[in-house]
Write an enzyme that holds these catalytic residues in place. Structure first.
Site, PDB file in Angstrom:
ATOM      1  N   ASP A  15      33.322  55.873   6.578  1.00  0.00           N
ATOM      2  CA  ASP A  15      34.227  54.770   6.903  1.00  0.00           C
ATOM      3  C   ASP A  15      34.964  55.095   8.195  1.00  0.00           C
ATOM      4  OD1 ASP A  15      35.645  52.223   6.012  1.00  0.00           O
ATOM      5  OD2 ASP A  15      37.347  53.557   6.306  1.00  0.00           O
ATOM      6  N   GLU A  17      38.382  53.851  10.584  1.00  0.00           N
ATOM      7  CA  GLU A  17      39.531  53.019  10.907  1.00  0.00           C
ATOM      8  C   GLU A  17      39.504  52.819  12.412  1.00  0.00           C
ATOM      9  OE1 GLU A  17      41.401  51.551   8.643  1.00  0.00           O
ATOM     10  OE2 GLU A  17      40.241  52.586   7.091  1.00  0.00           O
ATOM     11  N   ASN A  64      46.271  49.862   8.583  1.00  0.00           N
ATOM     12  CA  ASN A  64      46.046  51.292   8.301  1.00  0.00           C
ATOM     13  C   ASN A  64      47.273  52.178   8.493  1.00  0.00           C
ATOM     14  OD1 ASN A  64      46.154  51.840  11.170  1.00  0.00           O
ATOM     15  ND2 ASN A  64      43.985  51.279  11.320  1.00  0.00           N
ATOM     16  N   HIS A 154      43.017  51.697   2.869  1.00  0.00           N
ATOM     17  CA  HIS A 154      42.729  51.458   4.281  1.00  0.00           C
ATOM     18  C   HIS A 154      42.996  52.691   5.132  1.00  0.00           C
ATOM     19  CE1 HIS A 154      41.519  47.318   3.996  1.00  0.00           C
ATOM     20  NE2 HIS A 154      42.611  47.019   3.333  1.00  0.00           N
ATOM     21  N   ASP A 159      39.091  55.228   1.367  1.00  0.00           N
ATOM     22  CA  ASP A 159      38.060  54.193   1.265  1.00  0.00           C
ATOM     23  C   ASP A 159      36.706  54.804   0.912  1.00  0.00           C
ATOM     24  OD1 ASP A 159      40.123  52.573   2.023  1.00  0.00           O
ATOM     25  OD2 ASP A 159      39.158  51.763   3.809  1.00  0.00           O
TER      26      ASP A 159
END
Length: 283
Positions: A15, A17, A64, A154, A159
């Site tokens: 993942d 951000e 985030n 987030h 995640d």
């Protein structure tokens, strides 16, 4: 590898951000997390903040909560890109809304002067939409709450941990639908039933998909009935109902698009990336 059972297949859950939603407008990765599984057991976990070399948008910060102070002193993506490629070598990548993360990964590798990744990618969002068609939401949070995972926050590693649990629960439901191997799941995620023959499309589309290359095509749509020439980067073929689509990044629209496959006139393979419009240049 495609014949491996899902429970033992090598997988990397990952993942990002990001500073915003659009890599072609200069948005960058600001946090990365991955968790690697081999033979059904975790064998690697890694996360780091990334210096995006630009501020986060207000909208991204609200999601985030990554501050500029936290990013101070973090490595740039180019400094960890080689290590990430080594850790990803071999396994299949797994992400939720994988088209988003894959486009950022492609953009960051290009900035780092590295070739694009060539491993398969499983999108749990696409799988969930097909597996649970009656659910009102297929967000990672909604799936986590109903499939026994802690809700994601987030932040990248939270995640990833939620994604691993969600994927594990989904594989049990997939087995009930006759999908038990990695290859079967890759096809299922694209809308094809187990055992169905490969889609009949222009050979250059298969070449572009297999080699990660771009295509110059001519295409007409309801919005633009007059055929337009454009460059696209094919991502995957998928079926919706009786219609076969090619999901691709379109450099004419500078966005992801789904093209009706039999309406594409494929002209040639190309490695020339069209320039970004001046008003979309990074600031």
């Amino acid at each position: 590898m495609l014949d491996l059972p899902l429970r033992t297949a090598p997988l990397v859950f990952f993942d990002f951000e990001t500073t915003g939603l659009y890599p072609y407008r200069g948005d960058r990765v600001c946090e990365v997390a991955l968790l690697r599984m081999r033979d059904g057991a975790e064998d690697l976990r890694y996360t780091t903040l990334i210096d995006p070399e630009r501020p986060l948008s207000e909208r991204s910060f609200q999601v985030n909560q990554i501050s500029a102070e936290e990013l101070n002193g973090a490595p740039r993506f180019a400094e960890v890109a080689g290590m990430l490629r080594e850790q990803w070598a071999g396994p299949v990548l797994v992400a939720h809304n994988a088209l988003f993360d894959s486009e950022f990964l492609r953009s960051e590798l290009l900035r780092a002067g590295l070739p694009p990744f060539d491993m398969p990618v499983l999108d749990t969002l696409a799988i969930a939409r097909r597996l649970y068609p009656r659910r009102s939401s297929h967000s990672l949070r909604a799936l986590a709450l109903t499939l026994g995972a802690d809700p994601p926050s987030h932040r990248a590693m939270d995640d990833v941990l939620a994604l691993r649990v969600v994927f594990g629960a989904m594989t049990e439901h997939l087995a009930e639908a006759g999908v038990t191997t990695l290859g079967g799941l890759l096809r299922y995620a694209r809308g094809f039933i187990p055992g169905e023959n490969a889609p009949d499309v222009a050979p250059l589309i298969h070449t572009a998909l297999g080699e990660g290359r771009m295509l110059r095509v001519r295409y007409s749509s309801r919005a633009l009935p007059e055929p337009t020439e454009r460059v696209i980067r094919p991502i995957e073929l998928f079926r919706q109902g009786n219609t076969l689509f090619l999901q691709a990044y379109c450099y004419f629209r500078h966005d992801l698009r789904a093209f009706v496959a039999n309406k594409l006139e494929v002209l040639e393979l190309t490695d020339d990336v069209p320039p970004t419009p001046d008003d979309w240049a990074e600031t």
